[in-house]
Write a protein that holds these residues in place. Structure first.
Motif, PDB file in Angstrom:
ATOM      1  N   LEU A 157       1.115  -1.051  -0.412  1.00  0.00           N
ATOM      2  CA  LEU A 157       0.275   0.079   0.145  1.00  0.00           C
ATOM      3  C   LEU A 157       0.824   1.233  -0.352  1.00  0.00           C
ATOM      4  O   LEU A 157       0.568   2.325  -1.027  1.00  0.00           O
ATOM      5  CB  LEU A 157      -0.736  -0.433   1.256  1.00  0.00           C
ATOM      6  CG  LEU A 157      -1.689   1.529   1.479  1.00  0.00           C
ATOM      7  CD1 LEU A 157      -2.891   1.208  -0.028  1.00  0.00           C
ATOM      8  CD2 LEU A 157      -2.818   1.202   2.183  1.00  0.00           C
ATOM      9  N   ALA A 158       1.764   1.629   0.814  1.00  0.00           N
ATOM     10  CA  ALA A 158       2.727   3.075   1.282  1.00  0.00           C
ATOM     11  C   ALA A 158       3.685   2.456  -0.533  1.00  0.00           C
ATOM     12  O   ALA A 158       3.518   3.952  -1.169  1.00  0.00           O
ATOM     13  CB  ALA A 158       3.637   2.670   2.008  1.00  0.00           C
ATOM     14  N   GLN A 159       3.582   1.970  -0.953  1.00  0.00           N
ATOM     15  CA  GLN A 159       4.278   2.449  -2.358  1.00  0.00           C
ATOM     16  C   GLN A 159       3.411   1.846  -3.522  1.00  0.00           C
ATOM     17  O   GLN A 159       3.708   2.944  -4.016  1.00  0.00           O
ATOM     18  CB  GLN A 159       4.937   0.974  -2.546  1.00  0.00           C
ATOM     19  CG  GLN A 159       6.287   0.978  -4.629  1.00  0.00           C
ATOM     20  CD  GLN A 159       6.729  -0.399  -4.386  1.00  0.00           C
ATOM     21  OE1 GLN A 159       5.988  -2.108  -4.148  1.00  0.00           O
ATOM     22  NE2 GLN A 159       7.989  -0.479  -5.010  1.00  0.00           N
ATOM     23  N   TRP A 160       2.771   1.489  -3.461  1.00  0.00           N
ATOM     24  CA  TRP A 160       1.179   2.143  -4.098  1.00  0.00           C
ATOM     25  C   TRP A 160       0.342   3.693  -4.289  1.00  0.00           C
ATOM     26  O   TRP A 160       0.233   4.148  -4.976  1.00  0.00           O
ATOM     27  CB  TRP A 160      -0.170   0.794  -4.366  1.00  0.00           C
ATOM     28  CG  TRP A 160      -1.225   0.992  -5.252  1.00  0.00           C
ATOM     29  CD1 TRP A 160      -2.130   1.825  -5.467  1.00  0.00           C
ATOM     30  CD2 TRP A 160      -0.910   0.757  -6.686  1.00  0.00           C
ATOM     31  NE1 TRP A 160      -2.730   1.946  -6.305  1.00  0.00           N
ATOM     32  CE2 TRP A 160      -1.972   1.078  -7.117  1.00  0.00           C
ATOM     33  CE3 TRP A 160       0.719  -0.013  -7.159  1.00  0.00           C
ATOM     34  CZ2 TRP A 160      -2.000   1.260  -8.883  1.00  0.00           C
ATOM     35  CZ3 TRP A 160       0.327  -0.023  -9.167  1.00  0.00           C
ATOM     36  CH2 TRP A 160      -1.479   0.352  -9.245  1.00  0.00           C
ATOM     37  N   ARG A 161      -0.030   3.649  -2.688  1.00  0.00           N
ATOM     38  CA  ARG A 161       0.312   5.507  -2.679  1.00  0.00           C
ATOM     39  C   ARG A 161       1.141   6.164  -3.111  1.00  0.00           C
ATOM     40  O   ARG A 161       0.630   7.403  -3.503  1.00  0.00           O
ATOM     41  CB  ARG A 161      -0.161   5.731  -1.441  1.00  0.00           C
ATOM     42  CG  ARG A 161      -0.762   5.058  -0.657  1.00  0.00           C
ATOM     43  CD  ARG A 161      -1.099   4.805   0.714  1.00  0.00           C
ATOM     44  NE  ARG A 161      -1.199   6.078   1.474  1.00  0.00           N
ATOM     45  CZ  ARG A 161      -2.080   7.763   1.546  1.00  0.00           C
ATOM     46  NH1 ARG A 161      -3.041   6.859   2.013  1.00  0.00           N
ATOM     47  NH2 ARG A 161      -1.665   8.547   2.120  1.00  0.00           N
ATOM     48  N   GLY A 162       2.553   6.461  -2.464  1.00  0.00           N
ATOM     49  CA  GLY A 162       3.546   6.953  -3.401  1.00  0.00           C
ATOM     50  C   GLY A 162       3.710   6.775  -5.308  1.00  0.00           C
ATOM     51  O   GLY A 162       3.571   8.217  -6.049  1.00  0.00           O
ATOM     52  N   HIS A 163       3.381   5.770  -5.963  1.00  0.00           N
ATOM     53  CA  HIS A 163       3.163   6.155  -6.906  1.00  0.00           C
ATOM     54  C   HIS A 163       2.196   6.726  -7.523  1.00  0.00           C
ATOM     55  O   HIS A 163       1.677   7.621  -8.738  1.00  0.00           O
ATOM     56  CB  HIS A 163       3.055   4.544  -7.715  1.00  0.00           C
ATOM     57  CG  HIS A 163       1.906   4.277  -8.787  1.00  0.00           C
ATOM     58  ND1 HIS A 163       3.152   5.087 -10.391  1.00  0.00           N
ATOM     59  CD2 HIS A 163       0.410   3.905  -9.044  1.00  0.00           C
ATOM     60  CE1 HIS A 163       1.877   4.660 -11.148  1.00  0.00           C
ATOM     61  NE2 HIS A 163       0.177   4.103 -10.721  1.00  0.00           N
ATOM     62  N   GLY A 193       0.311   4.798   5.463  1.00  0.00           N
ATOM     63  CA  GLY A 193       2.146   5.226   5.022  1.00  0.00           C
ATOM     64  C   GLY A 193       2.570   6.174   4.821  1.00  0.00           C
ATOM     65  O   GLY A 193       1.461   7.323   4.309  1.00  0.00           O
ATOM     66  N   GLU A 194       3.363   6.860   5.097  1.00  0.00           N
ATOM     67  CA  GLU A 194       4.246   7.827   4.066  1.00  0.00           C
ATOM     68  C   GLU A 194       4.076   8.194   3.018  1.00  0.00           C
ATOM     69  O   GLU A 194       3.796   7.304   2.492  1.00  0.00           O
ATOM     70  CB  GLU A 194       5.785   8.202   4.580  1.00  0.00           C
ATOM     71  CG  GLU A 194       5.256   8.366   6.442  1.00  0.00           C
ATOM     72  CD  GLU A 194       4.799   9.890   6.855  1.00  0.00           C
ATOM     73  OE1 GLU A 194       4.883  10.379   6.321  1.00  0.00           O
ATOM     74  OE2 GLU A 194       4.587   9.708   8.022  1.00  0.00           O
ATOM     75  N   ILE A 195       3.675   9.184   2.343  1.00  0.00           N
ATOM     76  CA  ILE A 195       4.187   9.064   0.666  1.00  0.00           C
ATOM     77  C   ILE A 195       5.735   9.469   0.191  1.00  0.00           C
ATOM     78  O   ILE A 195       6.477  10.255   0.366  1.00  0.00           O
ATOM     79  CB  ILE A 195       2.894  10.289   0.868  1.00  0.00           C
ATOM     80  CG1 ILE A 195       2.445  10.292   0.771  1.00  0.00           C
ATOM     81  CG2 ILE A 195       2.977   9.799  -1.107  1.00  0.00           C
ATOM     82  CD1 ILE A 195       1.373   9.030   0.272  1.00  0.00           C
ATOM     83  N   ASP A 196       6.874   8.484   0.517  1.00  0.00           N
ATOM     84  CA  ASP A 196       7.969   8.494   0.382  1.00  0.00           C
ATOM     85  C   ASP A 196       8.406   8.053  -1.621  1.00  0.00           C
ATOM     86  O   ASP A 196       7.270   8.388  -1.650  1.00  0.00           O
ATOM     87  CB  ASP A 196       8.192   7.702   0.686  1.00  0.00           C
ATOM     88  CG  ASP A 196       8.946   7.778   2.367  1.00  0.00           C
ATOM     89  OD1 ASP A 196       8.679   8.952   2.700  1.00  0.00           O
ATOM     90  OD2 ASP A 196       8.364   6.442   3.123  1.00  0.00           O
ATOM     91  N   PRO A 197       9.616   8.781  -1.370  1.00  0.00           N
ATOM     92  CA  PRO A 197       9.697   8.943  -3.345  1.00  0.00           C
ATOM     93  C   PRO A 197      10.121   7.498  -3.688  1.00  0.00           C
ATOM     94  O   PRO A 197       9.734   6.177  -2.855  1.00  0.00           O
ATOM     95  CB  PRO A 197      10.812   9.839  -2.844  1.00  0.00           C
ATOM     96  CG  PRO A 197      11.358  10.518  -2.125  1.00  0.00           C
ATOM     97  CD  PRO A 197      10.349   9.410  -1.000  1.00  0.00           C
ATOM     98  N   VAL A 198       9.253   6.665  -4.808  1.00  0.00           N
ATOM     99  CA  VAL A 198       8.978   5.258  -4.765  1.00  0.00           C
ATOM    100  C   VAL A 198      10.639   4.533  -5.614  1.00  0.00           C
ATOM    101  O   VAL A 198      10.708   5.171  -6.547  1.00  0.00           O
ATOM    102  CB  VAL A 198       7.884   4.930  -6.161  1.00  0.00           C
ATOM    103  CG1 VAL A 198       7.634   3.327  -6.230  1.00  0.00           C
ATOM    104  CG2 VAL A 198       6.636   5.785  -4.681  1.00  0.00           C
ATOM    105  N   LEU A 199      11.258   3.747  -4.861  1.00  0.00           N
ATOM    106  CA  LEU A 199      12.471   3.989  -5.224  1.00  0.00           C
ATOM    107  C   LEU A 199      12.055   2.069  -5.798  1.00  0.00           C
ATOM    108  O   LEU A 199      11.926   1.634  -5.419  1.00  0.00           O
ATOM    109  CB  LEU A 199      13.331   3.548  -3.971  1.00  0.00           C
ATOM    110  CG  LEU A 199      14.230   4.910  -3.425  1.00  0.00           C
ATOM    111  CD1 LEU A 199      14.717   5.173  -2.246  1.00  0.00           C
ATOM    112  CD2 LEU A 199      14.411   5.920  -4.651  1.00  0.00           C
ATOM    113  N   PRO A 200      12.690   1.948  -7.009  1.00  0.00           N
ATOM    114  CA  PRO A 200      12.710   1.069  -7.159  1.00  0.00           C
ATOM    115  C   PRO A 200      13.854  -0.855  -6.708  1.00  0.00           C
ATOM    116  O   PRO A 200      14.909  -0.523  -5.967  1.00  0.00           O
ATOM    117  CB  PRO A 200      13.416   0.541  -8.589  1.00  0.00           C
ATOM    118  CG  PRO A 200      14.516   1.526  -8.562  1.00  0.00           C
ATOM    119  CD  PRO A 200      13.656   2.592  -7.295  1.00  0.00           C
ATOM    120  N   GLU A 201      12.901  -2.126  -6.481  1.00  0.00           N
ATOM    121  CA  GLU A 201      13.744  -2.314  -5.853  1.00  0.00           C
ATOM    122  C   GLU A 201      14.463  -3.600  -7.307  1.00  0.00           C
ATOM    123  O   GLU A 201      14.248  -3.231  -8.187  1.00  0.00           O
ATOM    124  CB  GLU A 201      12.775  -4.306  -5.899  1.00  0.00           C
ATOM    125  CG  GLU A 201      11.563  -3.263  -4.823  1.00  0.00           C
ATOM    126  CD  GLU A 201      10.186  -4.657  -4.097  1.00  0.00           C
ATOM    127  OE1 GLU A 201      10.357  -5.281  -4.590  1.00  0.00           O
ATOM    128  OE2 GLU A 201       9.338  -4.149  -3.258  1.00  0.00           O
TER     129      GLU A 201
END
Length: 257
Positions: A157-163, A193-201
Protein backbone atom coordinates in the motif's frame (compact mmCIF):
# COMPACT_ATOMS: atom_id res chain seq x y z
CA UNK A 1 -6.58 29.93 -11.26
CA UNK A 2 -8.08 33.35 -10.54
CA UNK A 3 -6.59 35.04 -13.60
CA UNK A 4 -9.03 36.36 -16.17
CA UNK A 5 -7.36 38.01 -19.17
CA UNK A 6 -5.84 36.10 -22.06
CA UNK A 7 -2.45 37.62 -21.28
CA UNK A 8 -2.60 36.54 -17.64
CA UNK A 9 -3.62 33.02 -18.63
CA UNK A 10 -0.78 32.76 -21.12
CA UNK A 11 1.69 33.95 -18.51
CA UNK A 12 0.31 31.40 -16.04
CA UNK A 13 0.87 28.52 -18.45
CA UNK A 14 4.28 29.80 -19.52
CA UNK A 15 5.41 29.84 -15.89
CA UNK A 16 3.85 26.40 -15.31
CA UNK A 17 5.99 25.10 -18.18
CA UNK A 18 9.03 26.88 -16.72
CA UNK A 19 9.73 28.89 -19.85
CA UNK A 20 11.02 32.45 -20.13
CA UNK A 21 9.39 34.86 -22.56
CA UNK A 22 12.49 34.57 -24.72
CA UNK A 23 12.34 30.76 -24.77
CA UNK A 24 8.63 30.66 -25.67
CA UNK A 25 9.04 33.37 -28.29
CA UNK A 26 11.86 31.38 -29.89
CA UNK A 27 9.76 28.22 -30.03
CA UNK A 28 6.72 30.06 -31.38
CA UNK A 29 8.80 32.06 -33.89
CA UNK A 30 7.66 35.43 -32.60
CA UNK A 31 9.44 38.19 -30.70
CA UNK A 32 9.82 38.31 -26.93
CA UNK A 33 8.64 41.93 -27.13
CA UNK A 34 5.39 40.95 -28.83
CA UNK A 35 4.84 38.15 -26.34
CA UNK A 36 5.44 40.58 -23.48
CA UNK A 37 2.87 42.96 -24.96
CA UNK A 38 0.31 40.11 -25.18
CA UNK A 39 0.88 39.09 -21.57
CA UNK A 40 0.52 42.65 -20.29
CA UNK A 41 -2.51 43.45 -22.45
CA UNK A 42 -0.74 46.01 -24.63
CA UNK A 43 -1.31 43.85 -27.71
CA UNK A 44 -4.39 41.86 -28.71
CA UNK A 45 -3.47 38.34 -29.88
CA UNK A 46 -5.23 36.87 -32.90
CA UNK A 47 -7.09 33.58 -32.65
CA UNK A 48 -4.31 31.97 -34.71
CA UNK A 49 -1.61 33.30 -32.40
CA UNK A 50 -3.42 31.96 -29.35
CA UNK A 51 -3.71 28.54 -30.98
CA UNK A 52 -0.02 28.67 -31.92
CA UNK A 53 1.12 29.57 -28.41
CA UNK A 54 -1.22 26.98 -26.88
CA UNK A 55 0.44 24.25 -28.93
CA UNK A 56 3.92 25.22 -27.76
CA UNK A 57 2.74 25.49 -24.15
CA UNK A 58 0.89 22.15 -24.40
CA UNK A 59 -2.19 23.70 -22.84
CA UNK A 60 -5.03 21.18 -22.32
CA UNK A 61 -7.97 21.61 -24.71
CA UNK A 62 -10.35 22.61 -21.92
CA UNK A 63 -8.01 25.43 -20.91
CA UNK A 64 -7.49 26.48 -24.54
CA UNK A 65 -11.22 27.15 -24.70
CA UNK A 66 -10.94 29.26 -21.57
CA UNK A 67 -8.04 31.18 -23.11
CA UNK A 68 -10.01 31.88 -26.28
CA UNK A 69 -13.03 33.06 -24.29
CA UNK A 70 -10.83 35.39 -22.24
CA UNK A 71 -9.58 36.94 -25.49
CA UNK A 72 -13.13 37.42 -26.82
CA UNK A 73 -13.21 34.47 -29.21
CA UNK A 74 -15.58 31.51 -29.38
CA UNK A 75 -14.31 28.20 -27.95
CA UNK A 76 -12.66 25.97 -30.55
CA UNK A 77 -13.07 22.56 -28.90
CA UNK A 78 -16.45 20.93 -28.31
CA UNK A 79 -17.26 18.89 -25.20
CA UNK A 80 -19.87 16.39 -26.40
CA UNK A 81 -21.46 13.86 -24.11
CA UNK A 82 -20.17 10.33 -24.60
CA UNK A 83 -23.68 9.11 -25.43
CA UNK A 84 -24.06 11.34 -28.53
CA UNK A 85 -23.96 9.80 -32.05
CA UNK A 86 -20.77 11.75 -32.81
CA UNK A 87 -19.01 9.72 -30.12
CA UNK A 88 -20.18 6.30 -31.34
CA UNK A 89 -16.77 5.41 -32.76
CA UNK A 90 -14.99 6.46 -29.55
CA UNK A 91 -17.37 4.45 -27.36
CA UNK A 92 -17.01 1.48 -29.68
CA UNK A 93 -13.21 1.63 -29.55
CA UNK A 94 -13.25 1.86 -25.75
CA UNK A 95 -15.59 -1.11 -25.41
CA UNK A 96 -13.51 -3.17 -27.84
CA UNK A 97 -10.36 -2.54 -25.81
CA UNK A 98 -12.09 -3.30 -22.51
CA UNK A 99 -13.71 -6.53 -23.70
CA UNK A 100 -10.58 -7.63 -25.55
CA UNK A 101 -8.56 -7.31 -22.34
CA UNK A 102 -10.66 -9.85 -20.42
CA UNK A 103 -10.15 -11.78 -18.18
CA UNK A 104 -7.73 -9.12 -16.92
CA UNK A 105 -9.20 -5.94 -15.36
CA UNK A 106 -9.54 -2.75 -17.40
CA UNK A 107 -11.54 0.44 -16.88
CA UNK A 108 -12.17 3.68 -18.73
CA UNK A 109 -11.84 6.95 -16.80
CA UNK A 110 -12.12 10.67 -17.41
CA UNK A 111 -9.62 13.34 -16.33
CA UNK A 112 -10.99 13.35 -12.77
CA UNK A 113 -10.62 9.55 -12.51
CA UNK A 114 -14.37 9.02 -12.68
CA UNK A 115 -15.08 5.52 -13.96
CA UNK A 116 -16.85 5.66 -17.33
CA UNK A 117 -16.89 1.99 -18.25
CA UNK A 118 -15.22 -1.26 -17.18
CA UNK A 119 -14.94 -4.89 -18.18
CA UNK A 120 -15.95 -7.93 -16.15
CA UNK A 121 -12.40 -8.41 -14.86
CA UNK A 122 -12.75 -5.31 -12.67
CA UNK A 123 -15.08 -7.29 -10.37
CA UNK A 124 -11.93 -8.90 -8.92
CA UNK A 125 -10.63 -5.46 -7.87
CA UNK A 126 -13.97 -4.43 -6.37
CA UNK A 127 -14.50 -7.50 -4.18
CA UNK A 128 -15.31 -6.56 -0.58
CA UNK A 129 -15.52 -2.81 -1.22
CA UNK A 130 -18.06 -0.77 0.77
CA UNK A 131 -21.11 -0.47 -1.54
CA UNK A 132 -21.32 3.26 -0.72
CA UNK A 133 -18.09 3.79 -2.68
CA UNK A 134 -19.75 2.26 -5.74
CA UNK A 135 -22.55 4.83 -5.90
CA UNK A 136 -22.13 6.97 -9.05
CA UNK A 137 -20.01 8.84 -9.80
CA UNK A 138 -17.40 6.21 -8.93
CA UNK A 139 -13.86 7.52 -8.56
CA UNK A 140 -11.13 4.97 -9.33
CA UNK A 141 -8.48 6.51 -7.06
CA UNK A 142 -10.90 6.81 -4.16
CA UNK A 143 -11.77 3.12 -4.61
CA UNK A 144 -8.12 2.12 -4.49
CA UNK A 145 -6.93 4.19 -1.49
CA UNK A 146 -10.03 4.51 0.72
CA UNK A 147 -9.78 2.38 3.91
CA UNK A 148 -13.17 0.86 3.03
CA UNK A 149 -12.08 0.30 -0.55
CA UNK A 150 -9.16 -1.72 -1.91
CA UNK A 151 -6.57 -0.33 0.52
CA UNK A 152 -6.97 -3.13 3.05
CA UNK A 153 -6.16 -5.72 0.37
CA UNK A 154 -3.18 -3.94 -1.21
CA UNK A 155 -0.02 -5.65 0.08
CA UNK A 156 2.35 -2.84 -0.97
CA UNK A 157 0.00 0.00 0.00
CA UNK A 158 2.70 2.56 0.90
CA UNK A 159 4.49 1.95 -2.39
CA UNK A 160 1.25 2.04 -4.38
CA UNK A 161 0.21 5.28 -2.65
CA UNK A 162 3.56 6.80 -3.58
CA UNK A 163 2.99 5.81 -7.22
CA UNK A 164 -0.57 7.21 -7.22
CA UNK A 165 0.39 10.56 -5.70
CA UNK A 166 3.41 10.99 -7.97
CA UNK A 167 1.19 10.41 -10.99
CA UNK A 168 -1.60 12.63 -9.66
CA UNK A 169 0.86 15.46 -8.97
CA UNK A 170 2.19 15.27 -12.53
CA UNK A 171 -1.37 15.34 -13.85
CA UNK A 172 -2.17 18.43 -11.77
CA UNK A 173 0.95 20.15 -13.09
CA UNK A 174 -0.05 19.40 -16.69
CA UNK A 175 -3.77 20.25 -16.44
CA UNK A 176 -4.00 22.79 -13.61
CA UNK A 177 -7.29 21.10 -12.62
CA UNK A 178 -8.76 22.35 -9.29
CA UNK A 179 -10.86 19.14 -9.12
CA UNK A 180 -7.68 17.04 -9.12
CA UNK A 181 -6.13 19.21 -6.40
CA UNK A 182 -9.25 18.64 -4.27
CA UNK A 183 -9.09 14.89 -4.96
CA UNK A 184 -5.40 14.76 -3.99
CA UNK A 185 -6.11 16.55 -0.71
CA UNK A 186 -8.87 14.06 0.08
CA UNK A 187 -6.69 11.04 -0.71
CA UNK A 188 -3.77 12.39 1.34
CA UNK A 189 -6.02 12.32 4.42
CA UNK A 190 -6.55 8.57 4.09
CA UNK A 191 -4.39 6.25 6.24
CA UNK A 192 -1.82 4.08 4.54
CA UNK A 193 1.72 5.14 5.26
CA UNK A 194 4.07 7.97 4.45
CA UNK A 195 4.24 9.26 0.90
CA UNK A 196 7.89 8.50 0.25
CA UNK A 197 9.61 8.56 -3.14
CA UNK A 198 9.05 5.26 -4.95
CA UNK A 199 12.47 3.59 -5.10
CA UNK A 200 12.83 0.52 -7.32
CA UNK A 201 13.64 -2.89 -5.97
CA UNK A 202 16.39 -4.91 -7.70
CA UNK A 203 15.35 -5.75 -11.28
CA UNK A 204 12.01 -3.92 -10.83
CA UNK A 205 10.70 -2.33 -14.03
CA UNK A 206 7.44 -0.75 -12.78
CA UNK A 207 5.49 -0.40 -9.53
CA UNK A 208 3.13 -3.39 -9.33
CA UNK A 209 -0.28 -3.50 -7.69
CA UNK A 210 -0.03 -6.43 -5.27
CA UNK A 211 -3.54 -7.41 -4.22
CA UNK A 212 -4.90 -10.11 -1.90
CA UNK A 213 -7.75 -12.13 -3.44
CA UNK A 214 -9.29 -15.19 -1.78
CA UNK A 215 -6.16 -15.75 0.28
CA UNK A 216 -3.80 -15.47 -2.70
CA UNK A 217 -1.57 -12.57 -3.68
CA UNK A 218 -2.06 -11.32 -7.22
CA UNK A 219 0.38 -8.93 -8.88
CA UNK A 220 -0.53 -6.54 -11.70
CA UNK A 221 1.19 -4.06 -13.99
CA UNK A 222 -0.91 -1.06 -15.02
CA UNK A 223 -0.82 0.42 -18.53
CA UNK A 224 -2.55 3.66 -19.56
CA UNK A 225 -4.01 4.08 -23.05
CA UNK A 226 -5.16 7.43 -24.45
CA UNK A 227 -6.66 8.47 -27.77
CA UNK A 228 -4.24 9.91 -30.31
CA UNK A 229 -4.83 13.38 -31.80
CA UNK A 230 -7.99 14.24 -29.83
CA UNK A 231 -10.00 17.12 -31.28
CA UNK A 232 -12.56 17.66 -28.53
CA UNK A 233 -12.35 18.02 -24.76
CA UNK A 234 -14.21 14.80 -23.99
CA UNK A 235 -11.85 12.56 -25.98
CA UNK A 236 -8.76 14.43 -24.74
CA UNK A 237 -9.71 13.65 -21.14
CA UNK A 238 -10.46 9.93 -21.63
CA UNK A 239 -8.05 7.14 -20.70
CA UNK A 240 -8.14 3.38 -20.28
CA UNK A 241 -6.35 1.77 -17.34
CA UNK A 242 -5.45 -1.84 -18.13
CA UNK A 243 -4.02 -4.29 -15.62
CA UNK A 244 -1.74 -7.08 -16.84
CA UNK A 245 -0.44 -10.04 -14.81
CA UNK A 246 2.99 -9.20 -13.36
CA UNK A 247 3.88 -12.83 -12.73
CA UNK A 248 3.03 -16.29 -14.01
CA UNK A 249 0.98 -17.27 -10.95
CA UNK A 250 -1.36 -14.29 -11.40
CA UNK A 251 -1.79 -15.09 -15.09
CA UNK A 252 -2.65 -18.74 -14.35
CA UNK A 253 -5.17 -17.85 -11.63
CA UNK A 254 -6.99 -15.32 -13.81
CA UNK A 255 -7.07 -17.41 -16.97
CA UNK A 256 -8.26 -20.47 -15.00
CA UNK A 257 -11.16 -18.58 -13.42
Amino acid sequence: MSTQTAGELLRHWRLERRLSQLELAGRAETSARHLSFIETGRATPSRTMLAHLSEHLEIPLRERNRLLLAAGYAPAYAEPSLDTPAMDAVRGAMRQILVGHQPYPALAIDQSWTMIDANSGVALLLAGIDPALLNPPVNALRLSLHPDGMAGRIVNLAQWRGHVFARLSRQIEVTGSPALVELRDELLAYPGGEIDPVLPEPDQAVVPLRLLSDGHELSFLSVTTVFGTPMNVTVAELAIESFFPADEDTMKRLTAA
